[in-house]
Structure formats: C-alpha cells, structure tokens
Design a protein around this motif. Structure first.
Motif, PDB file in Angstrom:
ATOM      1  N   ARG A  61       0.819  -1.219   0.000  1.00 37.84           N
ATOM      2  CA  ARG A  61       0.000   0.000   0.000  1.00 37.84           C
ATOM      3  C   ARG A  61       0.848   1.262   0.000  1.00 37.84           C
ATOM      4  NH1 ARG A  61      -2.374  -4.273   2.119  1.00 37.84           N
ATOM      5  NH2 ARG A  61      -4.629  -4.552   1.887  1.00 37.84           N
ATOM      6  N   GLN A 101      -6.456   5.542   1.709  1.00 36.45           N
ATOM      7  CA  GLN A 101      -6.865   4.387   0.910  1.00 36.45           C
ATOM      8  C   GLN A 101      -8.121   3.752   1.506  1.00 36.45           C
ATOM      9  OE1 GLN A 101      -3.492   1.777  -0.230  1.00 36.45           O
ATOM     10  NE2 GLN A 101      -2.165   3.419   0.540  1.00 36.45           N
ATOM     11  N   GLU A 103     -10.720   0.290   1.499  1.00 40.93           N
ATOM     12  CA  GLU A 103     -10.894  -1.125   1.192  1.00 40.93           C
ATOM     13  C   GLU A 103     -12.373  -1.468   1.245  1.00 40.93           C
ATOM     14  OE1 GLU A 103      -8.003  -3.776   2.209  1.00 40.93           O
ATOM     15  OE2 GLU A 103      -6.413  -2.260   2.102  1.00 40.93           O
ATOM     16  N   PRO A 168      -6.331   0.910   5.627  1.00 41.38           N
ATOM     17  CA  PRO A 168      -5.240   0.095   6.164  1.00 41.38           C
ATOM     18  C   PRO A 168      -4.537   0.835   7.290  1.00 41.38           C
ATOM     19  CG  PRO A 168      -4.643   1.005   4.020  1.00 41.38           C
ATOM     20  CD  PRO A 168      -6.066   1.382   4.261  1.00 41.38           C
ATOM     21  N   VAL A 194      -7.312  -3.675   8.824  1.00 38.28           N
ATOM     22  CA  VAL A 194      -8.076  -2.647   8.119  1.00 38.28           C
ATOM     23  C   VAL A 194      -9.191  -2.183   9.039  1.00 38.28           C
ATOM     24  CG1 VAL A 194      -9.607  -2.164   6.162  1.00 38.28           C
ATOM     25  CG2 VAL A 194      -7.496  -3.474   5.823  1.00 38.28           C
TER      26      VAL A 194
END
Length: 262
Positions: A61, A101, A103, A168, A194
């Motif tokens: 990542r 980010q 997920e 994350p 996460v």
C-alpha cells in the motif's frame, strides 16, 4: 541466541559481527552487516509470521518498510535500512496516503499486539468490529485488575464510533516504530489490520513523539474531522488495556482519564 545461526539457516552470510540494536520488550535485535536479525525466546506461535505479513501488507500500500528476507518461528531476518535524517513531513505524506486508501470492508487476520494474540475478523459494522476484535480480548484478560472499570469500558462502545471508511492501519503506531532511514522514513513492527484511521491517530497522540511539524503536514494533507478527534480517547482505551495487561495497574489512572474524556 545467536543471530548468525538464523542467518545460516536462511542461507545468508555476513562476515560482520552482530551489533545489538534497540529491540523493545519482545525481541532482541542485531545488525549483522546488511541484515537485521530479530529473535525471541519462546515467542507465541506465529508471532514473527504475523509481523512479516503486516510489513508486506503495508508495503503493498505504498509504505516504506524493511524487506523481509527470512521468517522463522523464533525470529525474522530483515534488510538493514541505514539511518537518515528526520523527515516528519515525508512521514506525514506517507501516512496520509496510507490512511486515505479505502478497502471493501473492515478485516483482520489473526495477529498480535505485542505478544498478545488477537482474533481474525471479517466485515461488519465498525464499532462492533473494533470492540470484538480489539477491546473484548483485552477486557477478558484484564477484568480482575481493572478495579471495577470493566463495565465502564464496555459502555464506551454502546454508541457508534465515527466512520470515514475502511483504511489500512499500522495498528501500533508509536514513535518507536518509525525509522528515519536514508531515502525516507519507514515503519516497523506493525499490528496490521483494516479499520478506521482513528486507531492509528489515537496511538500517535497517546505516547507523543510526533512533533507539531508532523501534525501540521498531516492535517494539511488529510484533515481530521472533529468527530474523529473526539473519539480518540475511546481508541486509546485499546492501548491502555494492553498496557494494563503487560505492565500492570499503574495504567489505571490513564485508563480512567480516557474513559472520563468521553
């Protein structure tokens, strides 16, 4: 414990003598030439494999981490990252990129905080996920030492925690797990999962060590909403329960302060 023995089993050679490095309370750490060797006596099964997975997940990542060269039950071999100058703004950019980010869902593989085992968990609503995966295991382990604070900890998680989306996380992000290396900052010793970025922010605020220049840069890149900032004491309860477990009741005052802040 001889770090050169693990290097030999890994098929690696280094002529340099082992030089001790700071390794915290869990492992002993050496630099041996181009390698860093971490070893622990009688670690819980899977401890170093979980650390290696966490480093790999962060690396995928965009986080700089030391490359993992060998994993064994008793230890790890990592590539040595030579120390460099402090770069708090670079660290802020790396962490803001990580936390931005998104997920598909909250998730965690079975892992560890320190040497304490934590269960895996997949999906679901965030407050329940965080309580069952992070809080409840430590509550069960420390209940008799909490001097009646257990029910008040449980009550903290009856109301929903604020959410920005599954991100994350390093999972154990105190300043001792930041390494300023040549070529830029790197992160060490993750407890990866996460979740919500407030978990990382809470640990960073809890022990300090991140100066104003870092926070100005991070906030400029990824501002922290007021609701998330207000929730940080609830996340700090996770790490305070861990400290009660590992280090004793001297942390009950700080736990009470975190409870009272909500």
């Amino acid at each position: 414990m001889d770090p050169r023995a693990l290097l030999r089993r890994a098929g690696l050679e280094a002529k340099a003598l082992p030089v001790p490095l700071h390794g915290g309370d869990i492992a002993r750490v050496w630099r041996v030439g181009p390698y860093v060797v971490k070893l622990a006596e009688n670690p819980p099964p899977g401890l170093f494999a979980a650390e290696a997975r966490g480093l790999a997940e962060l690396g995928k990542r965009g986080v700089r981490v030391p490359p993992v060269l060998h994993v064994a039950e008793e230890g790890l071999v990592l590539a040595y990252l030579a120390p460099g100058k402090e770069d708090w703004e670079g660290l802020a950019a790396m962490l803001a990129h990580l936390h931005r980010q998104r997920e598909a869902a909250y998730w965690a593989e079975p892992g560890f905080l320190g040497t304490f085992p934590l269960p895996g968990r997949q999906g679901g609503e965030w407050t329940e996920f965080f309580f069952l995966r992070c809080i409840e295991p430590f509550l069960k382990a420390t209940w008799e030492r909490l001097e009646g604070l257990g029910p008040q900890v449980e009550a903290l998680f009856r109301d929903p925690l604020p959410t920005e989306g599954p991100a994350p996380l390093h999972g154990d992000l105190w300043h001792g797990n930041v390494h300023f290396a040549q070529g830029g900052p790197a992160l060490l010793d993750p407890s990866f999962f996460v979740g919500e970025r407030g978990v990382d922010l809470a640990m960073m605020r809890f022990f300090g060590g991140f100066p104003p220049v870092f926070w100005r840069a991070y906030e400029a890149l990824y501002p922290v909403p007021e609701a998330v900032a207000r929730a940080l004491p609830r996340y700090q309860v996770y790490y305070l329960l861990a400290h009660v477990h590992f280090f004793g009741q001297g942390y009950l005052g700080a736990l009470w302060k975190a409870i009272s802040a909500f």
